[in-house]
Write a protein that holds these residues in place. Structure first.
Motif, PDB file in Angstrom:
ATOM      1  N   ASP A 254      25.478  17.112  18.528  1.00 48.45           N
ATOM      2  CA  ASP A 254      24.271  16.504  17.954  1.00 48.45           C
ATOM      3  C   ASP A 254      23.890  15.301  18.802  1.00 48.45           C
ATOM      4  O   ASP A 254      24.293  14.166  18.529  1.00 48.45           O
ATOM      5  N   VAL A 255      23.138  15.565  19.863  1.00 48.39           N
ATOM      6  CA  VAL A 255      22.719  14.508  20.786  1.00 48.39           C
ATOM      7  C   VAL A 255      21.247  14.698  21.150  1.00 48.39           C
ATOM      8  O   VAL A 255      20.707  15.801  21.065  1.00 48.39           O
ATOM      9  N   THR A 256      20.624  13.610  21.544  1.00 48.36           N
ATOM     10  CA  THR A 256      19.294  13.687  22.149  1.00 48.36           C
ATOM     11  C   THR A 256      19.483  13.848  23.652  1.00 48.36           C
ATOM     12  O   THR A 256      20.218  13.072  24.275  1.00 48.36           O
ATOM     13  N   LEU A 257      18.833  14.850  24.211  1.00 52.72           N
ATOM     14  CA  LEU A 257      18.971  15.131  25.641  1.00 52.72           C
ATOM     15  C   LEU A 257      17.959  14.302  26.427  1.00 52.72           C
ATOM     16  O   LEU A 257      16.757  14.323  26.137  1.00 52.72           O
ATOM     17  N   LEU A 258      18.447  13.577  27.415  1.00 53.88           N
ATOM     18  CA  LEU A 258      17.594  12.773  28.284  1.00 53.88           C
ATOM     19  C   LEU A 258      17.670  13.308  29.703  1.00 53.88           C
ATOM     20  O   LEU A 258      18.731  13.759  30.149  1.00 53.88           O
ATOM     21  N   CYS A 259      16.563  13.267  30.411  1.00 55.02           N
ATOM     22  CA  CYS A 259      16.601  13.526  31.852  1.00 55.02           C
ATOM     23  C   CYS A 259      15.676  12.536  32.539  1.00 55.02           C
ATOM     24  O   CYS A 259      14.803  11.942  31.900  1.00 55.02           O
ATOM     25  N   GLU A 260      15.880  12.350  33.835  1.00 55.23           N
ATOM     26  CA  GLU A 260      15.207  11.282  34.572  1.00 55.23           C
ATOM     27  C   GLU A 260      14.538  11.808  35.841  1.00 55.23           C
ATOM     28  O   GLU A 260      14.918  11.448  36.956  1.00 55.23           O
ATOM     29  N   PRO A 261      13.535  12.663  35.706  1.00 54.39           N
ATOM     30  CA  PRO A 261      12.872  13.195  36.900  1.00 54.39           C
ATOM     31  C   PRO A 261      11.968  12.156  37.548  1.00 54.39           C
ATOM     32  O   PRO A 261      11.251  11.429  36.871  1.00 54.39           O
ATOM     33  N   GLY A 262      12.014  12.094  38.850  1.00 53.98           N
ATOM     34  CA  GLY A 262      11.111  11.221  39.603  1.00 53.98           C
ATOM     35  C   GLY A 262      10.370  12.046  40.628  1.00 53.98           C
ATOM     36  O   GLY A 262       9.184  12.358  40.483  1.00 53.98           O
ATOM     37  N   ARG A 263      11.096  12.467  41.664  1.00 53.78           N
ATOM     38  CA  ARG A 263      10.536  13.308  42.720  1.00 53.78           C
ATOM     39  C   ARG A 263       9.857  14.552  42.123  1.00 53.78           C
ATOM     40  O   ARG A 263       8.772  14.953  42.547  1.00 53.78           O
ATOM     41  N   TYR A 264      10.518  15.167  41.134  1.00 56.65           N
ATOM     42  CA  TYR A 264       9.997  16.385  40.495  1.00 56.65           C
ATOM     43  C   TYR A 264       8.586  16.165  39.961  1.00 56.65           C
ATOM     44  O   TYR A 264       7.734  17.055  40.039  1.00 56.65           O
ATOM     45  N   MET A 265       8.337  14.976  39.431  1.00 55.95           N
ATOM     46  CA  MET A 265       7.034  14.674  38.829  1.00 55.95           C
ATOM     47  C   MET A 265       5.949  14.405  39.869  1.00 55.95           C
ATOM     48  O   MET A 265       4.802  14.823  39.693  1.00 55.95           O
ATOM     49  N   VAL A 266       6.299  13.675  40.926  1.00 62.23           N
ATOM     50  CA  VAL A 266       5.232  13.098  41.757  1.00 62.23           C
ATOM     51  C   VAL A 266       5.208  13.500  43.228  1.00 62.23           C
ATOM     52  O   VAL A 266       4.194  13.285  43.901  1.00 62.23           O
ATOM     53  N   ALA A 267       6.296  14.085  43.751  1.00 61.69           N
ATOM     54  CA  ALA A 267       6.347  14.322  45.205  1.00 61.69           C
ATOM     55  C   ALA A 267       5.161  15.135  45.692  1.00 61.69           C
ATOM     56  O   ALA A 267       4.430  14.730  46.605  1.00 61.69           O
ATOM     57  N   ASN A 268       4.963  16.297  45.094  1.00 62.76           N
ATOM     58  CA  ASN A 268       3.894  17.181  45.569  1.00 62.76           C
ATOM     59  C   ASN A 268       2.537  16.881  44.934  1.00 62.76           C
ATOM     60  O   ASN A 268       1.562  17.593  45.188  1.00 62.76           O
ATOM     61  N   ALA A 269       2.495  15.807  44.140  1.00 60.31           N
ATOM     62  CA  ALA A 269       1.199  15.318  43.646  1.00 60.31           C
ATOM     63  C   ALA A 269       0.536  14.439  44.697  1.00 60.31           C
ATOM     64  O   ALA A 269      -0.662  14.165  44.616  1.00 60.31           O
ATOM     65  N   GLY A 270       1.321  13.991  45.678  1.00 62.98           N
ATOM     66  CA  GLY A 270       0.821  12.975  46.588  1.00 62.98           C
ATOM     67  C   GLY A 270       0.633  13.448  48.012  1.00 62.98           C
ATOM     68  O   GLY A 270       1.275  14.383  48.486  1.00 62.98           O
TER      69      GLY A 270
END
Length: 403
Positions: A254-270
């Motif tokens: 019983d946990v809240t799952l956290l993830c920390e995407p950075g490159r995944y979000m913005v690399a190919n947006a720029g």
């Protein structure tokens, strides 16, 4: 992306960074949907691209923020991220940074050593506060990525090994001023294979089970970031495959799952725009000299990273050329032996996949001004950071200049 690169370069000048906000929204939605049915929080890794408008755009979509300095914590708060969605990570935190983070009452501080834990406890005691913490566990799994962006092995500076983590959790659980609410790991960046992630999840989930067995209630299971993206011909991990590996490892917890995407979000947006100054040939070696430089985008020089480079609206037979900038370093290049048509003064070159670790790693080396940044959203463009001036650069020095 159907983008009129030339119109943007003409309007805002070069060097220039451009980010497609619709693409960023699509990436966030895709990942969030892959967590459907589970308690989850996506904490955008601010270090990838810390422009306030980028952070604010993601905050409006529901994202939190993973921060590695008190400056990034302040950026997240300024951009409108809910304080209970902000994590403060990083190997070295000064007492004043710890104090400010505790006073801001953010979700938690992510700790990377026993010594750091003792400092956090001391500061929390001074403030009369209870510090919510997580501990970064080092699962010692080879992430199979570039050594500079590998973080989950014993030889890396990050995190603590399993046995040390257990001792820290037991200590924190007994402390009046520490509340161990989370667990964290992050094995590296630009990960393109699921197995290292799956193995790490299993190891850390087993640790959580053993902690819960001794009444240490871990509420947040943070798998870090690092999902790879396509720069060249990489085969990447689909969001559903990624989340399924996490679901399997944490089954029954019983946990809240956290993830920390950075490159995944913005690399190919720029994309990074730079104009040709001139060409030259040295003993048969062709160079295309542009107005952008390693101070604007250092990834090729620092990591020998590949970025697709193209000339806009130019035809002709392509021959290999090194695309280089004006900085006085041999490492000042964006690409080597790039096939390009003949180019002339003011022709436009676009360096793709530049939304992550581009502007955020920029410097003023050679007293070069930092580029402007522009957002595209709904077919419209807008300035989100004006071009730096010489006056901006010397502002903090002028009053101390002896005359």
């Amino acid at each position: 992306m159907n983008i009129d690169y030339k119109a943007l370069a003409d309007k805002y000048g070069t060097p220039l960074y451009m980010y497609d906000f619709d693409y960023i929204e699509n990436r966030y939605t895709t990942l969030k949907d892959a967590f459907a049915g589970k308690k989850s929080l996506i904490n955008y890794a601010v270090k990838a691209n810390s422009n306030l408008s980028v952070i604010a755009h993601l905050a409006k979509l529901g994202a939190g923020a993973d921060c590695v300095s008190i400056g990034e914590v302040k950026r997240a708060l300024t951009a409108g991220v809910d304080k209970y969605k902000i994590i403060f990570s990083g190997v070295g935190k000064r007492d004043d940074e710890i104090r400010e983070a505790l006073e801001q009452d953010i979700l938690l501080l992510n700790l990377e050593s026993e010594a750091e834990m003792k400092r956090v406890e001391m500061v929390a005691k001074e403030l009369g506060k209870e510090a919510r913490i997580s501990i970064r566990v080092n699962p010692n799994i080879d992430p199979q990525t570039h050594p500079y962006i590998s973080t989950g092995l014993h030889e890396n500076k990050f995190g603590v090994e399993i046995d040390m983590a257990k001792r820290m959790y037991i200590y924190a659980n007994k402390s009046e001023f520490l509340n161990p609410v989370g667990i964290h790991f992050h094995i590296g960046s630009q990960l393109t294979k699921i197995e290292p992630i799956r193995e790490s999840c299993m190891i850390v989930a087993d640790l959580v089970r053993s902690l819960k067995a001794i009444k240490i209630d871990i509420k947040f299971f943070d798998v870090g970031g690092g999902i790879g993206v396509v720069y060249d011909d990489e085969v990447t991990i689909p969001a559903e495959v990624y989340t399924q590996a996490i679901f399997e490892a944490t089954k029954g917890l019983d946990v809240t799952l956290l993830c920390e995407p950075g490159r995944y979000m913005v690399a190919n947006a720029g994309a990074f725009f730079t104009k040709v100054l001139y060409e030259k040939v040295n003993d048969g070696k062709r160079f295309v000299i542009v107005d952008g430089a390693m101070n604007d985008l250092i990834r090729p020089s620092l990591y020998n990273a590949y970025h697709k480079i193209e000339a806009v609206l130019k035809e002709g037979e392509k021959t290999p050329a090194d695309v280089v900038g004006p900085v006085c370093e041999s490492g000042d290049f964006f690409g080597k032996n790039v096939p390009l048509p003949p180019l002339e003064h003011n022709d436009l070159i676009v360096v793709h996949s530049a939304g992550a670790y581009g502007f955020t790693m920029a410097s003023n080396y050679n007293t070069r001004a930092k580029a402007a940044e522009v957002a595209l959203q709904g077919g419209k463009d807008r300035l989100i950071r004006q071009r730096e001036t010489y006056e901006d650069q010397v502002r903090l020095e002028l009053e101390y200049l002896e005359k």
